[in-house]
Design a protein around this motif. Structure first.
Motif, PDB file in Angstrom:
ATOM      1  N   TYR A  32      -3.881   1.260   6.180  1.00 46.03           N
ATOM      2  CA  TYR A  32      -5.015   1.990   5.619  1.00 46.03           C
ATOM      3  C   TYR A  32      -5.723   2.840   6.680  1.00 46.03           C
ATOM      4  N   PRO A  68       0.803  -1.233   0.000  1.00 47.96           N
ATOM      5  CA  PRO A  68       0.000   0.000   0.000  1.00 47.96           C
ATOM      6  C   PRO A  68       0.829   1.274   0.000  1.00 47.96           C
ATOM      7  N   HIS A  87      -5.740   6.883   6.633  1.00 53.74           N
ATOM      8  CA  HIS A  87      -7.045   7.549   6.602  1.00 53.74           C
ATOM      9  C   HIS A  87      -7.159   8.538   7.762  1.00 53.74           C
ATOM     10  N   CYS A 136     -11.211   0.589   0.144  1.00 55.16           N
ATOM     11  CA  CYS A 136     -10.168  -0.436   0.200  1.00 55.16           C
ATOM     12  C   CYS A 136     -10.239  -1.218   1.510  1.00 55.16           C
ATOM     13  N   ILE A 195      -9.870   5.123   0.291  1.00 58.98           N
ATOM     14  CA  ILE A 195      -9.239   4.334   1.351  1.00 58.98           C
ATOM     15  C   ILE A 195     -10.298   3.556   2.135  1.00 58.98           C
ATOM     16  N   ARG A 232      -9.994   9.984   0.560  1.00 57.04           N
ATOM     17  CA  ARG A 232     -10.485   9.405   1.818  1.00 57.04           C
ATOM     18  C   ARG A 232     -11.539   8.330   1.552  1.00 57.04           C
ATOM     19  N   PHE A 271       0.419   4.083  -3.017  1.00 56.69           N
ATOM     20  CA  PHE A 271      -0.001   5.475  -2.822  1.00 56.69           C
ATOM     21  C   PHE A 271       1.100   6.457  -3.215  1.00 56.69           C
TER      22      PHE A 271
END
Length: 428
Positions: A149, A72, A153, A134, A131, A128, A76
């Motif tokens: 995550y 992740p 967030h 996800c 995420i 946001r 990102f």
């Protein structure tokens, strides 16, 4: 905003289709020419008097199918690069669609997004929401991934960070932070490599001084090329002999039976074989004409030692006394991307761009103009100049573009951004 959208399949291709309602000029041109590889290729089709966007999706992998396997933090970081690329082309980030259905991956697992002018939602809100989507989709057994995550967030909600703060959070270091580290690393590596090279050269020079003739004879005797050349000579001689016999045989047959096509073909093949064999003999004998085929390693070592001491080599002709001066380079560009090669600025007025004509070094990549940047010397300093490129140049984050701000004096460790490629300047 409610969109009239659908997913269709045509043959081996899949498309995401949205009805076009806005009048576009610049954005349509970008989408039509598919300038950015991080965006889905788009076609514009007219059906029943209405125009539609056709985004091709079949050539990519759905993000939903691989989201649970991706690292992740790296994903990102790539996503932030996409945001920067889109912004560099003056496109609105709020028109990107961030959801698992509309996001895809290329072969290197880099995100490919849908840029839809009909869609508009603030990019920070989309990030946001993405995420959260996800978190709901990935498995709860992977605690490390789920924890990232949740923490990311929470960071977005509490801090409301900008792009640079998100980079720092994801450990995508800025140019200033990397500059000092890279400079120290380069110095250490170069000092070690220079020391090792000096030791190797000293050992080699010492061995050559002790017994240069013996080493040359050993190099000459151990090389397998002599055996290959000898075999080639034998094959060429045998080929010549067989080709001559073939020519004589088929010519006699033609005189005896007439111009039968098999005899003609055989004679032509024999003549061709004779030509090839003669040519092979000529090349092999010419190659072995000089009896001194061993490597003059002492001379090469001496030249390498001169280069190591960073001295200018002067080559002097015995008859005309002509002197050839090999100048030291102005500096080097050390790439931040390990896939790129180091660029040596070996000439005053060194030009970099994506064109093969009018440049000293061809650099391919997104946002690079045909003739993008020029490096030159002025008052003993190395300077760079923007050649009216589309996206300009960034020196340590400061953009050079325009009539008043086109030039800059470079210093050791400066970060130079050309398009999306970043380099660190090292002065020799």
């Amino acid at each position: 905003m409610h969109l009239k959208e659908q997913w269709i399949r045509e043959g081996f291709s899949s498309y995401y289709v949205v009805k076009k309602e806005l009048k576009l000029t610049y954005e349509k041109n970008i989408l039509y020419n598919h300038t950015l590889p991080c965006l889905l290729p788009c076609e514009f089709r007219i059906e029943d008097g209405e125009e539609y966007y056709y985004y091709e999706t079949g050539i990519y992998t759905k993000l939903k199918d691989r989201i649970s396997m991706l690292e992740p933090k790296l994903f990102f970081a790539y996503l932030l690069e996409v945001f920067e690329q889109v912004a560099s082309y003056l496109l609105e980030l709020d028109h990107l669609k961030l959801d698992l259905e509309s996001m895809f991956l290329d072969k290197e697992d880099r995100p490919v997004l849908c840029y839809l002018p009909e869609y508009e939602k603030k990019i920070d809100e989309q990030l946001r929401d993405f995420i959260e989507e996800c978190i709901e989709y990935i498995s709860g057994d992977d605690k490390k991934r789920v924890r990232f995550y949740y923490e990311f967030h929470s960071f977005l909600i509490k801090e409301k960070p900008n792009m640079e703060q998100m980079k720092d959070y994801l450990e995508v270091r800025s140019e200033k932070m990397n500059g000092e580290i890279l400079r120290e690393k380069i110095k250490n590596e170069e000092s070690k490599s220079a020391q090792n090279m000096q030791e190797n050269l000293s050992d080699l020079i010492r061995d050559e001084k002790d017994s240069p003739e013996k080493d040359e004879i050993k190099i000459y005797e151990k090389t397998p090329k002599r055996i290959l050349i000898l075999i080639g000579k034998i094959i060429s001689v045998v080929g010549c002999f067989c080709s001559i016999l073939g020519i004589v045989y088929f010519v006699l047959k033609i005189f005896e039976y007439g111009f039968y096509y098999l005899f003609l073909i055989g004679s032509l093949v024999s003549i061709a074989g004779l030509g090839v064999s003669v040519y092979g003999c000529y090349k092999l004998w010419k190659k072995n004409k000089n009896p001194k085929t061993f490597v003059d390693s002492w001379q090469k070592t001496e030249n390498a030692a001169e280069l190591l001491d960073e001295k200018t080599i002067l080559l002097e002709d015995e008859d005309d006394r002509t002197v050839l001066l090999l100048e030291e380079p102005m500096g080097r560009l050390v790439p931040k991307n390990p896939e790129q090669k180091e660029i040596v600025l070996d000439d005053d007025g060194f030009v970099i761009g994506r064109s093969t004509q009018g440049t000293d070094h061809q650099l391919e990549g997104t946002g690079i103009s045909r003739r993008h940047i020029r490096f030159y010397k002025e008052d003993g300093n190395v300077c760079c100049e923007d050649l009216d490129s589309t996206n300009g140049i960034k020196i340590n984050g400061v953009k050079l573009n325009g009539k008043k701000n086109k030039k800059a004096v470079l210093k050791e460790g400066d970060c130079i951004k050309i398009g999306l490629e970043e380099f660190y300047f090292k002065q020799d």
